[in-house]
Scaffold this motif. Structure first.
Motif, PDB file in Angstrom:
ATOM      1  N   SER A 125       0.820  -1.215   0.000  1.00 31.02           N
ATOM      2  CA  SER A 125       0.000   0.000   0.000  1.00 31.02           C
ATOM      3  C   SER A 125       0.854   1.266   0.000  1.00 31.02           C
ATOM      4  CB  SER A 125      -0.986   0.003   1.178  1.00 31.02           C
ATOM      5  OG  SER A 125      -0.300  -0.134   2.400  1.00 31.02           O
ATOM      6  N   GLY A 126       2.012   1.229   0.634  1.00 26.54           N
ATOM      7  CA  GLY A 126       2.915   2.383   0.599  1.00 26.54           C
ATOM      8  C   GLY A 126       3.464   2.630  -0.790  1.00 26.54           C
ATOM      9  N   GLU A 127       3.798   1.554  -1.477  1.00 22.90           N
ATOM     10  CA  GLU A 127       4.275   1.662  -2.855  1.00 22.90           C
ATOM     11  C   GLU A 127       3.156   2.179  -3.767  1.00 22.90           C
ATOM     12  OE1 GLU A 127       6.104  -1.224  -6.344  1.00 22.90           O
ATOM     13  OE2 GLU A 127       6.068  -1.946  -4.281  1.00 22.90           O
ATOM     14  N   LEU A 128       1.918   1.739  -3.493  1.00 23.48           N
ATOM     15  CA  LEU A 128       0.768   2.198  -4.271  1.00 23.48           C
ATOM     16  C   LEU A 128       0.572   3.704  -4.094  1.00 23.48           C
ATOM     17  CD1 LEU A 128      -1.639   1.553  -6.106  1.00 23.48           C
ATOM     18  CD2 LEU A 128      -2.951   0.989  -4.034  1.00 23.48           C
ATOM     19  N   VAL A 129       0.757   4.193  -2.875  1.00 27.25           N
ATOM     20  CA  VAL A 129       0.649   5.637  -2.612  1.00 27.25           C
ATOM     21  C   VAL A 129       1.665   6.397  -3.464  1.00 27.25           C
ATOM     22  CG1 VAL A 129       1.058   7.433  -0.873  1.00 27.25           C
ATOM     23  CG2 VAL A 129      -0.338   5.437  -0.300  1.00 27.25           C
ATOM     24  N   LYS A 130       2.908   5.922  -3.498  1.00 31.09           N
ATOM     25  CA  LYS A 130       3.955   6.576  -4.293  1.00 31.09           C
ATOM     26  C   LYS A 130       3.634   6.536  -5.786  1.00 31.09           C
ATOM     27  CE  LYS A 130       7.568   5.517  -0.971  1.00 31.09           C
ATOM     28  NZ  LYS A 130       8.694   4.624  -0.646  1.00 31.09           N
ATOM     29  N   LEU A 131       3.133   5.395  -6.232  1.00 33.21           N
ATOM     30  CA  LEU A 131       2.789   5.235  -7.644  1.00 33.21           C
ATOM     31  C   LEU A 131       1.650   6.179  -8.026  1.00 33.21           C
ATOM     32  CD1 LEU A 131       3.462   3.580 -10.187  1.00 33.21           C
ATOM     33  CD2 LEU A 131       1.777   1.893  -9.405  1.00 33.21           C
ATOM     34  N   CYS A 132       0.644   6.298  -7.169  1.00 37.77           N
ATOM     35  CA  CYS A 132      -0.491   7.185  -7.448  1.00 37.77           C
ATOM     36  C   CYS A 132      -0.076   8.652  -7.407  1.00 37.77           C
ATOM     37  CB  CYS A 132      -1.634   6.927  -6.464  1.00 37.77           C
ATOM     38  SG  CYS A 132      -2.481   5.370  -6.769  1.00 37.77           S
ATOM     39  N   GLU A 133       0.863   8.970  -6.546  1.00 37.77           N
ATOM     40  CA  GLU A 133       1.378  10.343  -6.502  1.00 37.77           C
ATOM     41  C   GLU A 133       2.082  10.665  -7.816  1.00 37.77           C
ATOM     42  OE1 GLU A 133       4.037  13.225  -3.593  1.00 37.77           O
ATOM     43  OE2 GLU A 133       4.304  11.062  -3.476  1.00 37.77           O
ATOM     44  N   LYS A 134       2.883   9.718  -8.295  1.00 35.89           N
ATOM     45  CA  LYS A 134       3.635   9.921  -9.530  1.00 35.89           C
ATOM     46  C   LYS A 134       2.727   9.928 -10.759  1.00 35.89           C
ATOM     47  CE  LYS A 134       7.096   7.694 -12.421  1.00 35.89           C
ATOM     48  NZ  LYS A 134       7.692   6.414 -12.731  1.00 35.89           N
ATOM     49  N   GLU A 135       1.851   8.927 -10.874  1.00 34.09           N
ATOM     50  CA  GLU A 135       1.048   8.737 -12.076  1.00 34.09           C
ATOM     51  C   GLU A 135      -0.225   9.571 -12.132  1.00 34.09           C
ATOM     52  OE1 GLU A 135       1.971   6.817 -14.701  1.00 34.09           O
ATOM     53  OE2 GLU A 135       3.844   6.323 -13.673  1.00 34.09           O
ATOM     54  N   MET A 136      -0.794   9.857 -10.958  1.00 31.52           N
ATOM     55  CA  MET A 136      -2.099  10.515 -10.933  1.00 31.52           C
ATOM     56  C   MET A 136      -2.106  11.824 -10.154  1.00 31.52           C
ATOM     57  SD  MET A 136      -4.363   7.045 -10.462  1.00 31.52           S
ATOM     58  CE  MET A 136      -5.945   7.805 -10.749  1.00 31.52           C
ATOM     59  N   ASN A 137      -0.951  12.159  -9.584  1.00 24.45           N
ATOM     60  CA  ASN A 137      -0.820  13.380  -8.790  1.00 24.45           C
ATOM     61  C   ASN A 137      -1.766  13.376  -7.583  1.00 24.45           C
ATOM     62  OD1 ASN A 137       0.552  15.775  -8.315  1.00 24.45           O
ATOM     63  ND2 ASN A 137      -0.979  17.008  -9.370  1.00 24.45           N
ATOM     64  N   TRP A 138      -1.952  12.195  -6.995  1.00 23.74           N
ATOM     65  CA  TRP A 138      -2.831  12.038  -5.833  1.00 23.74           C
ATOM     66  C   TRP A 138      -2.045  12.157  -4.542  1.00 23.74           C
ATOM     67  CZ3 TRP A 138      -6.563   7.286  -6.648  1.00 23.74           C
ATOM     68  CH2 TRP A 138      -7.515   7.612  -7.618  1.00 23.74           C
ATOM     69  N   LYS A 139      -2.725  12.634  -3.525  1.00 23.70           N
ATOM     70  CA  LYS A 139      -2.159  12.653  -2.181  1.00 23.70           C
ATOM     71  C   LYS A 139      -2.414  11.291  -1.541  1.00 23.70           C
ATOM     72  CE  LYS A 139      -2.687  17.514  -1.682  1.00 23.70           C
ATOM     73  NZ  LYS A 139      -2.736  18.650  -0.897  1.00 23.70           N
ATOM     74  N   LYS A 140      -1.687  11.015  -0.474  1.00 24.84           N
ATOM     75  CA  LYS A 140      -1.825   9.757   0.248  1.00 24.84           C
ATOM     76  C   LYS A 140      -3.272   9.525   0.668  1.00 24.84           C
ATOM     77  CE  LYS A 140      -0.042   7.513   4.422  1.00 24.84           C
ATOM     78  NZ  LYS A 140       0.929   7.637   5.535  1.00 24.84           N
ATOM     79  N   SER A 141      -3.920  10.559   1.179  1.00 25.88           N
ATOM     80  CA  SER A 141      -5.293  10.404   1.664  1.00 25.88           C
ATOM     81  C   SER A 141      -6.255  10.034   0.531  1.00 25.88           C
ATOM     82  CB  SER A 141      -5.772  11.675   2.365  1.00 25.88           C
ATOM     83  OG  SER A 141      -5.722  12.779   1.481  1.00 25.88           O
ATOM     84  N   THR A 142      -6.037  10.597  -0.658  1.00 24.72           N
ATOM     85  CA  THR A 142      -6.883  10.273  -1.808  1.00 24.72           C
ATOM     86  C   THR A 142      -6.716   8.805  -2.192  1.00 24.72           C
ATOM     87  OG1 THR A 142      -6.657  12.532  -2.625  1.00 24.72           O
ATOM     88  CG2 THR A 142      -7.431  10.877  -4.205  1.00 24.72           C
TER      89      THR A 142
END
Length: 120
Positions: free
Chosen positions: A25-42
């Protein structure tokens, strides 16, 4: 799972999981930040929502799918044919190939599929 329809952003999120699972899940947070510009909470909010819908599970901080990408898109295809063509596969195929020619190989493949799935 009753609801198979995903919003566009949810679909992009699901694609990331399907392409990278199992994913921490931590790696997913980083991937979403990079690919989708999402914050951890999103990321965690959308993940929780899709886990509740039965798409994914997050156990011991590892995210895996409960429904495969192929299963999701197969259900979407069935729903599309039902909604647009009253569930008529022949009407769908007619619309899909209208004005086009299909190759001999494609015609043979369609015949094979029909024979394989034909009710006896």
């Amino acid at each position: 799972m009753k609801e198979y329809k995903l919003a566009e952003s949810e679909k992009r999120f699901a694609e990331l999981i399907w392409q990278n699972e199992p994913i921490g899940s931590g790696e997913l947070v980083k991937l979403c930040e990079k690919e989708m510009n999402w914050k951890k909470s999103t990321t965690y909010t959308v993940l929780k929502k899709l886990c509740e819908k039965g798409f994914f599970q997050n156990e011991n901080a590892v995210v895996t799918s409960l429904i495969t990408k192929d299963e999701y898109y197969a259900k979407q295809s069935v729903t599309f044919v039902e909604d647009t063509f009253g569930g008529s596969l022949p009407k769908f195929l007619t619309a899909f190939i209208s004005g086009k020619k299909i190759s001999k190989h494609q015609a043979e493949e369609l015949k094979r599929l029909i024979d394989e799935y034909k009710e006896v």
